[in-house]
Design an enzyme around this catalytic site. Structure first.
Site, PDB file in Angstrom:
ATOM      1  N   HIS A   1       0.832  -1.319  -0.013  1.00 45.05           N
ATOM      2  CA  HIS A   1       0.079   0.050   0.170  1.00 45.05           C
ATOM      3  C   HIS A   1       0.938   1.369  -0.128  1.00 45.05           C
ATOM      4  CE1 HIS A   1       0.960   0.117   4.275  1.00 45.05           C
ATOM      5  NE2 HIS A   1       0.671   1.176   4.336  1.00 45.05           N
TER       6      HIS A   1
HETATM    7  C1  UD1 Z   1      -1.792   6.005   5.406  1.00 48.08           C
HETATM    8  C2  UD1 Z   1      -0.853   6.602   6.061  1.00 48.08           C
HETATM    9  C3  UD1 Z   1       0.368   5.520   5.748  1.00 48.08           C
HETATM   10  C4  UD1 Z   1      -0.038   4.037   6.623  1.00 48.08           C
HETATM   11  C5  UD1 Z   1      -1.400   3.830   5.929  1.00 48.08           C
HETATM   12  C6  UD1 Z   1      -2.005   2.596   6.650  1.00 48.08           C
HETATM   13  C7  UD1 Z   1      -0.083   8.958   5.495  1.00 48.08           C
HETATM   14  C8  UD1 Z   1       0.783   9.741   4.641  1.00 48.08           C
HETATM   15  N1  UD1 Z   1      -0.179   7.695   4.812  1.00 48.08           N
HETATM   16  O1  UD1 Z   1      -1.904   5.596   3.953  1.00 48.08           O
HETATM   17  O2  UD1 Z   1       1.415   6.020   6.534  1.00 48.08           O
HETATM   18  O3  UD1 Z   1       0.755   2.997   6.352  1.00 48.08           O
HETATM   19  O4  UD1 Z   1      -2.327   4.894   6.116  1.00 48.08           O
HETATM   20  O5  UD1 Z   1      -3.035   2.000   6.131  1.00 48.08           O
HETATM   21  O6  UD1 Z   1      -0.825   9.164   6.493  1.00 48.08           O
HETATM   22  N2  UD1 Z   1      -9.366   5.046   1.295  1.00 48.08           N
HETATM   23  C9  UD1 Z   1     -10.647   4.143   1.300  1.00 48.08           C
HETATM   24  N3  UD1 Z   1     -11.105   4.046   2.754  1.00 48.08           N
HETATM   25  C10 UD1 Z   1     -10.330   4.368   3.520  1.00 48.08           C
HETATM   26  C11 UD1 Z   1      -9.199   5.229   3.817  1.00 48.08           C
HETATM   27  C12 UD1 Z   1      -8.515   5.252   2.333  1.00 48.08           C
HETATM   28  O7  UD1 Z   1     -11.032   3.783   0.438  1.00 48.08           O
HETATM   29  O8  UD1 Z   1     -11.136   4.302   4.755  1.00 48.08           O
HETATM   30  C13 UD1 Z   1      -8.550   5.036   0.152  1.00 48.08           C
HETATM   31  C14 UD1 Z   1      -8.987   6.562  -0.803  1.00 48.08           C
HETATM   32  O9  UD1 Z   1      -8.998   6.104  -1.989  1.00 48.08           O
HETATM   33  C15 UD1 Z   1      -7.700   7.113  -0.284  1.00 48.08           C
HETATM   34  C16 UD1 Z   1      -6.568   6.123  -0.383  1.00 48.08           C
HETATM   35  O10 UD1 Z   1      -7.304   4.864   0.176  1.00 48.08           O
HETATM   36  O11 UD1 Z   1      -7.463   8.272  -1.283  1.00 48.08           O
HETATM   37  C17 UD1 Z   1      -5.443   6.085   0.454  1.00 48.08           C
HETATM   38  O12 UD1 Z   1      -5.835   6.976   1.615  1.00 48.08           O
HETATM   39  P1  UD1 Z   1      -4.660   7.534   2.755  1.00 48.08           P
HETATM   40  O13 UD1 Z   1      -5.413   7.659   4.075  1.00 48.08           O
HETATM   41  O14 UD1 Z   1      -4.441   9.213   2.251  1.00 48.08           O
HETATM   42  O15 UD1 Z   1      -3.361   6.810   2.894  1.00 48.08           O
HETATM   43  P2  UD1 Z   1      -3.029   5.249   2.934  1.00 48.08           P
HETATM   44  O16 UD1 Z   1      -2.324   4.838   1.907  1.00 48.08           O
HETATM   45  O17 UD1 Z   1      -4.237   4.744   3.570  1.00 48.08           O
HETATM   46  N1  UDP Z   2      -4.159  -5.194   8.773  1.00 45.68           N
HETATM   47  C1  UDP Z   2      -5.330  -5.677   8.921  1.00 45.68           C
HETATM   48  N2  UDP Z   2      -5.822  -6.175   7.702  1.00 45.68           N
HETATM   49  C2  UDP Z   2      -5.435  -5.977   6.225  1.00 45.68           C
HETATM   50  C3  UDP Z   2      -4.133  -5.427   6.427  1.00 45.68           C
HETATM   51  C4  UDP Z   2      -3.443  -5.164   7.461  1.00 45.68           C
HETATM   52  O1  UDP Z   2      -5.846  -5.986   9.850  1.00 45.68           O
HETATM   53  O2  UDP Z   2      -6.157  -6.178   5.283  1.00 45.68           O
HETATM   54  C5  UDP Z   2      -3.491  -4.846  10.103  1.00 45.68           C
HETATM   55  C6  UDP Z   2      -1.906  -5.282  10.166  1.00 45.68           C
HETATM   56  O3  UDP Z   2      -2.378  -6.424  10.936  1.00 45.68           O
HETATM   57  C7  UDP Z   2      -1.451  -4.256  11.183  1.00 45.68           C
HETATM   58  C8  UDP Z   2      -1.853  -3.074  10.487  1.00 45.68           C
HETATM   59  O4  UDP Z   2      -3.194  -3.401   9.643  1.00 45.68           O
HETATM   60  O5  UDP Z   2      -1.878  -4.121  12.343  1.00 45.68           O
HETATM   61  C9  UDP Z   2      -0.893  -2.403   9.473  1.00 45.68           C
HETATM   62  O6  UDP Z   2      -1.606  -1.561   8.765  1.00 45.68           O
HETATM   63  P1  UDP Z   2      -1.141  -1.080   7.420  1.00 45.68           P
HETATM   64  O7  UDP Z   2      -0.097  -2.174   6.592  1.00 45.68           O
HETATM   65  O8  UDP Z   2      -2.083  -0.557   6.459  1.00 45.68           O
HETATM   66  O9  UDP Z   2      -0.116   0.033   7.447  1.00 45.68           O
HETATM   67  P2  UDP Z   2       1.381   0.420   8.244  1.00 45.68           P
HETATM   68  O10 UDP Z   2       1.455  -0.361   9.434  1.00 45.68           O
HETATM   69  O11 UDP Z   2       2.512   0.109   7.192  1.00 45.68           O
HETATM   70  O12 UDP Z   2       1.467   1.699   8.598  1.00 45.68           O
END
Ligand code: UD1
Ligand code: UDP
Length: 374
Positions: free
Chosen positions: A213
């Site tokens: 991601h």
């Molecule tokens: C964010 C964090 C990242 C973290 C990740 C955990 C930042 C800069 N990035 O990245 O560090 O590892 O969360 O998962 O803060 N979206 C949905 N539903 C949701 C949330 C997001 O559909 O509930 C989709 C939207 O299209 C959105 C995209 O995911 O534009 C990205 O979401 P965003 O929160 O901007 O960044 P993450 O990639 O989730």
């Molecule tokens: N996780 C989850 N379901 C998923 C993917 C991740 O429950 O489909 C959990 C995972 O076990 C961990 C956290 O989400 O606790 C990690 O989140 P993510 O990889 O989105 O973000 P990061 O840790 O890289 O910031």
């Protein structure tokens, strides 16, 4: 003595999971009132509410509902929303975790109002400044009053950046503690058997789990090669892949071919994730939290990046860096999966000190906060 009002901030999936052990401890602490604030950065059921339910978390007190947007718009909305909440609730201390835009926006709002910030997961670095999370971490560490580091190397990094020793405490990782605590409950889940069944395979067939991601891995330039690399790994073992909504969107936009041995799943809940993880031959991931959870459960990690903030996993032989290009993932990944290598990673000695792996990270965080602020 007056009551200290602490605002605990969460906004994304990993913050909810990693703060879950701490939130009830703060609620139960005499002399302290906790305001739980959700920025709304993550909002889909499968990215948010599912974790509150599974981890038995109480509801939030403030919901900013900022949603998805560009970094600037999202961070600004969090900053102004948290500023208002701090003033309305007379917040005396603000608690943030990690490196997301929620972490940064909230920390900045507090620092500007001279409300002290406690940063959990302080001192982690990838040393890649183009990574959005790296900017967030560095800025949050440098505007925080108390730095709670997960391990010694994070502490050394903070000292190397000139931050004062007296502000730093090594507390361990709530992600590791939570994964160990919840893993037994994940064992009855049917997600692995159901997914393998879709391929006509028995429930105990070997497989890999994968997640992708990171912003840098989900571009039209990088994702196609990364997927081709994973497709080559899938010739060896099938891959079960719960797909983050960001990645799903790009996969759909680019209409990339996904071979049948790669089973795409919607984002899964925490217990299903632990089930996918603990039974896998290895985890291929660019996630930060999942690297640590895999370590906690003894699953080898092939990191789909060129660097990691969790260098102790590399040093301890629990993880290898594969990168994100087809060749790197395909050839080097296949090599790493041959049984001898896998055994080496599985048998890696515990690399954190026993003191940090006693399941007590949340208690240590609470103790550090009490010692400094109560
Ligand atoms: C964010 C964090 C990242 C973290 C990740 C955990 C930042 C800069 N990035 O990245 O560090 O590892 O969360 O998962 O803060 N979206 C949905 N539903 C949701 C949330 C997001 O559909 O509930 C989709 C939207 O299209 C959105 C995209 O995911 O534009 C990205 O979401 P965003 O929160 O901007 O960044 P993450 O990639 O989730
Ligand atoms: N996780 C989850 N379901 C998923 C993917 C991740 O429950 O489909 C959990 C995972 O076990 C961990 C956290 O989400 O606790 C990690 O989140 P993510 O990889 O989105 O973000 P990061 O840790 O890289 O910031």
């Amino acid at each position: 003595m007056g009551m200290l009002t602490v605002c605990t901030v969460l906004g994304t999936r990993p913050e909810i999971i990693k703060l879950a052990p701490l939130i009830p401890l703060l609620d139960g602490q005499p002399g302290l009132k906790q305001i739980l604030l959700h920025t709304g950065q993550h909002y889909s059921l499968a990215m948010d509410a599912v974790f509150f339910a599974e981890l038995g978390l109480r509801g939030v007190d403030v919901q900013l509902a900022v949603g998805s947007a560009s970094h600037g718009v999202q961070t600004a909305a969090i900053l102004t929303g948290v500023e208002t909440a701090i003033q309305q609730h007379d917040i005396g201390l603000l608690l943030v975790l990690g490196d997301t835009n929620s972490t940064l926006g909230a920390a900045l709002a507090a620092a500007k109002l001279a409300v002290p910030v406690v940063h959990i997961e302080a001192g982690c670095r990838s040393f890649v400044r183009t990574m959005p999370e790296e900017i967030n971490r560095v800025l949050v560490d440098h505007c925080s009053a108390q730095l709670l580091a997960p391990n010694e190397s994070a502490r050394r990094q903070l000292l190397a950046e000139g931050l004062p020793d007296r502000d730093i405490t090594v507390v361990g990782s709530t992600a590791i503690d939570a994964a160990r605590a919840f893993a037994p409950r994940s064992q009855g889940r049917s997600i692995v058997a159901d997914s393998l069944c879709r391929l006509g395979l028995p429930a105990d067939a070997p497989y890999l789990t994968c997640t992708v991601h990171r912003a840098e891995n989900t571009t039209p330039e990088v994702l196609p090669g990364l997927l081709r690399g994973l497709s080559r790994l899938a010739e060896q073992y099938p891959i079960l892949w719960p797909v983050h909504p960001r990645t799903r969107r790009i996969l759909d936009e680019l209409t990339l071919p996904v071979p049948p041995q790669i089973v795409l799943l919607p984002p899964v809940g925490y217990l299903d994730m632990l089930a996918l993880l603990s039974n896998a031959r290895a985890l291929c991931t660019d996630s930060g939290g999942l690297q640590e959870e895999a370590y906690a459960l003894g699953t080898p990690v092939l990191i789909l990046r060129n660097e990691t903030e969790w260098t102790y996993l590399l040093d301890g032989g629990c993880a290898v860096l594969l990168g994100n290009r087809e060749e790197d993932i395909g050839s080097r990944g296949q090599q790493n999966l041959v049984d001898s290598e896998q055994q080496k990673m599985r048998q890696a000695a515990r690399v954190l000190s026993a003191q940090l792996e006693d399941g007590g990270a949340a208690e240590r965080i609470l103790a550090a906060i009490k010692a400094r602020w109560l």
